[in-house]
Design an enzyme around this catalytic site. Sequence first.
Site, PDB file in Angstrom:
ATOM      1  N   VAL A  66       0.820  -1.216   0.000  1.00 31.87           N
ATOM      2  CA  VAL A  66       0.000   0.000   0.000  1.00 31.87           C
ATOM      3  C   VAL A  66       0.854   1.266   0.000  1.00 31.87           C
ATOM      4  O   VAL A  66       0.372   2.346   0.312  1.00 31.87           O
ATOM      5  CB  VAL A  66      -0.942   0.004   1.237  1.00 31.87           C
ATOM      6  CG1 VAL A  66      -1.922  -1.162   1.157  1.00 31.87           C
ATOM      7  CG2 VAL A  66      -0.164  -0.043   2.555  1.00 31.87           C
ATOM      8  N   ASP A  67       2.137   1.105  -0.355  1.00 28.99           N
ATOM      9  CA  ASP A  67       3.082   2.203  -0.158  1.00 28.99           C
ATOM     10  C   ASP A  67       3.522   2.911  -1.441  1.00 28.99           C
ATOM     11  O   ASP A  67       4.318   3.834  -1.393  1.00 28.99           O
ATOM     12  CB  ASP A  67       4.334   1.662   0.556  1.00 28.99           C
ATOM     13  CG  ASP A  67       4.827   0.348  -0.071  1.00 28.99           C
ATOM     14  OD1 ASP A  67       4.797   0.225  -1.317  1.00 28.99           O
ATOM     15  OD2 ASP A  67       5.222  -0.554   0.698  1.00 28.99           O
ATOM     16  N   HIS A  73      -4.860  -3.882  -2.422  1.00 26.32           N
ATOM     17  CA  HIS A  73      -5.288  -3.415  -1.099  1.00 26.32           C
ATOM     18  C   HIS A  73      -5.314  -1.888  -1.014  1.00 26.32           C
ATOM     19  O   HIS A  73      -5.237  -1.339   0.081  1.00 26.32           O
ATOM     20  CB  HIS A  73      -4.381  -4.001  -0.012  1.00 26.32           C
ATOM     21  CG  HIS A  73      -4.453  -5.494   0.089  1.00 26.32           C
ATOM     22  ND1 HIS A  73      -3.543  -6.259   0.775  1.00 26.32           N
ATOM     23  CD2 HIS A  73      -5.346  -6.386  -0.420  1.00 26.32           C
ATOM     24  CE1 HIS A  73      -3.861  -7.548   0.681  1.00 26.32           C
ATOM     25  NE2 HIS A  73      -4.953  -7.646  -0.048  1.00 26.32           N
ATOM     26  N   CYS A  91     -13.331  10.514   1.584  1.00 24.46           N
ATOM     27  CA  CYS A  91     -14.301  10.722   2.658  1.00 24.46           C
ATOM     28  C   CYS A  91     -14.985   9.407   3.014  1.00 24.46           C
ATOM     29  O   CYS A  91     -15.469   8.701   2.136  1.00 24.46           O
ATOM     30  CB  CYS A  91     -15.334  11.757   2.208  1.00 24.46           C
ATOM     31  SG  CYS A  91     -16.708  11.905   3.374  1.00 24.46           S
ATOM     32  N   CYS A 119     -19.149  10.252   2.125  1.00 23.78           N
ATOM     33  CA  CYS A 119     -19.653  10.437   0.753  1.00 23.78           C
ATOM     34  C   CYS A 119     -18.674   9.928  -0.304  1.00 23.78           C
ATOM     35  O   CYS A 119     -18.975   9.955  -1.491  1.00 23.78           O
ATOM     36  CB  CYS A 119     -19.995  11.901   0.497  1.00 23.78           C
ATOM     37  SG  CYS A 119     -18.548  12.971   0.258  1.00 23.78           S
ATOM     38  N   CYS A 135     -14.377  16.098   5.585  1.00 29.36           N
ATOM     39  CA  CYS A 135     -14.736  16.324   4.192  1.00 29.36           C
ATOM     40  C   CYS A 135     -15.351  17.712   4.015  1.00 29.36           C
ATOM     41  O   CYS A 135     -16.196  18.121   4.803  1.00 29.36           O
ATOM     42  CB  CYS A 135     -15.731  15.252   3.778  1.00 29.36           C
ATOM     43  SG  CYS A 135     -16.428  15.477   2.148  1.00 29.36           S
ATOM     44  N   CYS A 183     -19.320  17.102   2.946  1.00 29.59           N
ATOM     45  CA  CYS A 183     -20.363  16.566   3.838  1.00 29.59           C
ATOM     46  C   CYS A 183     -19.952  16.554   5.301  1.00 29.59           C
ATOM     47  O   CYS A 183     -20.753  16.186   6.161  1.00 29.59           O
ATOM     48  CB  CYS A 183     -20.751  15.158   3.391  1.00 29.59           C
ATOM     49  SG  CYS A 183     -19.556  13.905   3.858  1.00 29.59           S
ATOM     50  N   GLY A 215       7.941 -11.977  -2.524  1.00 28.51           N
ATOM     51  CA  GLY A 215       7.731 -11.533  -1.142  1.00 28.51           C
ATOM     52  C   GLY A 215       6.319 -11.684  -0.621  1.00 28.51           C
ATOM     53  O   GLY A 215       5.887 -10.894   0.213  1.00 28.51           O
ATOM     54  N   PRO A 268      12.995 -15.022   0.250  1.00 31.08           N
ATOM     55  CA  PRO A 268      14.056 -15.606   1.077  1.00 31.08           C
ATOM     56  C   PRO A 268      13.552 -16.837   1.852  1.00 31.08           C
ATOM     57  O   PRO A 268      14.330 -17.711   2.214  1.00 31.08           O
ATOM     58  CB  PRO A 268      14.422 -14.490   2.062  1.00 31.08           C
ATOM     59  CG  PRO A 268      13.871 -13.237   1.463  1.00 31.08           C
ATOM     60  CD  PRO A 268      12.705 -13.633   0.604  1.00 31.08           C
TER      61      PRO A 268
HETATM   62 ZN    ZN Z   1     -17.887  13.650   2.281  1.00 32.22          ZN
END
Ligand code: ZN
Length: 249
Positions: free
Chosen positions: A102-103, A118, A126, A129, A147, A150, A187, A214
């Site tokens: 996720v990086d 992911h 937000c 919304c 946000c 909203c 990995g 590894p």
């Molecule tokens: Zn919003």
Amino acid sequence: MEIPKIIIDKLKIAKNIVILSGAGMSAESGVSTFRDPDGLWAKFSPTELASMDGFMSNPQLVWDWYSMRLNVINNVSPNNGHKAVAEMEKYFDDVTVITQNVDKLHQRAGSKKVYELHGNIVENYCSKCHEPFTKSILELDKEIPKCEHCGGYIRPAVVWFGEELPQKAFKESVIASQKADIMFVIGTSGEVYPAAQLPFNAKNSGAFVVEINPNHTALSQYLDISIHEPSGVAMPKILENYLIERGRK
Ligand SMILES: [Zn+2]
């Protein structure tokens, strides 16, 4: 470390390359999931920090956790494995990266086609919304932003426990796996479904599937070949051997 010649022979006739990467590849760059350098977060469970329920019961806590992780990834760099993967785009018709990470380290290394199974923790939206939140969060104060449409709390664009994978990214990943001539599984332990099914999609469709890890994993026995080295060692070596062979032709 010797790279088995069969990998280079397969690469010489390959058009579509698919990389499936997991936490081990980011760990080589110094990013580890649910572990933090100073242990401050050890008392919280993954569900407290990475689920909608956890977020609803303590949004600020979850926000702080992701701010800390964002700080970590801003202070590390793509490793030689990420760089070799990105460089492959110069030599093959199609290179697809499918990642559980996720990086955005693949994108930072220069990879252009990346499916994030992911999501990622760099972007935000937000929670109410679902409008994207585009301000740079590192320049905000510590308080969780709201946000402007909203008033809902802003959350990271990561897939939390109990949430579905992004459908489009997953569908495209299945298609890419079925079209792959070679897949490198890097990995990842092969224990998190549905991502763990992708090497089998590739293999059943005729791809040569190479594991780079590894450690021995649940996948090792099913794939064509396993190289038990970090990706930062194995991937540049594979690319180098391929380019030498290609030059000899
Ligand atoms: Zn919003």
